[in-house]
Scaffold this active site. Structure first.
Site, PDB file in Angstrom:
ATOM      1  N   TYR A 221      48.311 -17.693  40.793  1.00 40.33           N
ATOM      2  CA  TYR A 221      49.684 -17.252  40.490  1.00 40.33           C
ATOM      3  C   TYR A 221      49.841 -16.942  39.002  1.00 40.33           C
ATOM      4  CZ  TYR A 221      54.480 -17.699  38.963  1.00 40.33           C
ATOM      5  OH  TYR A 221      55.676 -17.482  38.319  1.00 40.33           O
TER       6      TYR A 221
ATOM      7  N   LYS B 236      50.517 -13.184  36.618  1.00 38.61           N
ATOM      8  CA  LYS B 236      51.461 -12.903  35.533  1.00 38.61           C
ATOM      9  C   LYS B 236      50.727 -12.325  34.320  1.00 38.61           C
ATOM     10  CE  LYS B 236      55.269 -14.193  37.513  1.00 38.61           C
ATOM     11  NZ  LYS B 236      56.258 -13.180  37.930  1.00 38.61           N
TER      12      LYS B 236
ATOM     13  N   SER C 162      56.211 -15.304  32.688  1.00 36.56           N
ATOM     14  CA  SER C 162      56.278 -16.758  32.671  1.00 36.56           C
ATOM     15  C   SER C 162      55.564 -17.329  31.462  1.00 36.56           C
ATOM     16  CB  SER C 162      55.624 -17.300  33.948  1.00 36.56           C
ATOM     17  OG  SER C 162      55.434 -18.691  33.870  1.00 36.56           O
TER      18      SER C 162
END
Length: 342
Positions: free
Chosen positions: A150, A154, A125
């Site tokens: 979150y 990544k 991302s």
């Protein structure tokens, strides 16, 4: 035909990638625990490609079931790894859920392939860039401390993959850092299917337009941007799916950049929230009920990507513009109204 494992393959991006893999001559195999997707999507995929993909329901954190699946599918040559918990707000409230699920499923998969050559495409991302120092942001931009667990998963997952590819000779890895996927398949048979209140802008727009939501809130109109609202690089989900196919093809040929590589996947253009709303109204003919609210904590002001590396080295380019993004999303929302997927 090469067999490609698509983890989280009944989800939004995963389902579109399954379709594009099939179109490109691959045999996609789906593993999904259905925690954030619906089993009916398999039937929807079948309507598009004419065959129902091979599917197994289990959690990739389950070591025994993962090992059994891999032993029963020795001809898998590549993995596209989407399966992960992905709600930013929930990750702040329950970080251990995110660290356990997102890391252990990845590490379990990698461990299972310690002795086998495997091409691995990771769903990353643009959140890894945080608030970028320069625009458009390139792959060489610094990775900044994440504002959510979150986003942190990544960043750390990329580090795990890079170090794993460096240490062992059998992994060939590409991480795709993509921006904001929107839209739906042209058939309107698959699209974004959020559980509960949407976390992303476009499904909130379409649900408001069709009457599921009373109104849309624009979080802030006093940012240092031309119209005061945040700017994002929106990419059509079909273009994004095709980028995953291109990444598998690159790894199959042998990536000249080595065992680990990253690519930005976007359009290279930024649209503000207010511009996205106007584009939707233009594409759909629907006037949207929205209000301007206060800024939301953690929102990046503006980000869009330099995608020249993907264009040059993946041989990939985004083909679908903002009008196709908005019209396809609206077509999907209208399909759902007549054909609910519960």
């Amino acid at each position: 035909m090469s067999k490609i494992l698509v983890t989280g393959g009944t989800g939004y991006i995963g389902s579109h990638t399954v379709v594009e893999l099939h179109k490109a001559g691959y045999t996609p195999v789906i593993v999904d625990n259905l925690s954030n997707s619906n089993i009916q999507i398999l039937d929807q995929i079948e309507k598009i490609i004419g065959v129902k993909p091979q599917f197994q329901e289990f959690d990739l954190c389950d070591v025994e079931k993962t090992a059994q699946f891999i032993s029963e599918n020795p001809d898998i040559t590549g993995i596209i790894h989407f399966a992960a918990s992905k709600a930013v707000g929930e990750s702040v409230v329950d970080p251990l859920k995110y660290y356990h699920n997102n890391f252990f499923s990845l590490i379990n998969l990698l461990n299972q392939y310690r002795e086998k050559p495997i091409n691995f495409v990771f769903s990353s991302s643009c959140t890894v860039y945080g608030e970028p120092d320069n625009l458009p942001v390139t792959e060489s931009a610094p990775v900044k401390k994440s504002t959510s667990p979150y986003g942190n998963t990544k960043q750390i997952a990329e580090e795990i993959l890079e170090e794993t590819a460096k240490a062992y000779g059998n992994y060939n890895v590409v991480a795709l850092r993509y921006f904001n996927p929107v839209g739906a398949h042209e058939s309107a048979l698959i699209g974004e299917l959020p559980n509960g209140v949407p976390q992303n802008l476009l499904p909130f727009i379409t649900q408001t337009a069709i009457g599921k939501r009373e109104k849309l809130t624009v979080y802030g109109n006093d940012y240092d941007t031309p119209d005061g609202s945040c700017i994002r690089d929106y990419i059509h989900v079909v273009d994004l799916a095709k980028a995953h196919v291109a990444a598998i093809q690159l790894l199959e040929k042998g990536n000249p950049n080595g065992k680990y590589d990253v690519f930005n996947i976007g359009t290279g253009n930024g649209y503000s929230v207010l511009e996205a709303i106007a584009a939707f109204e233009n594409a759909s003919g629907q006037k949207l009920n929205y209000v301007v609210g206060p800024r939301r904590d953690g929102d990046v002001v503006q980000v869009w990507g330099d995608v020249s590396k993907a264009q040059k080295e993946l041989g990939w380019d985004a083909k679908l513009g903002i009008d196709e993004m908005m019209s396809s999303a609206w077509k999907w929302e209208k399909y759902l109204q007549e054909n609910p997927i519960a």
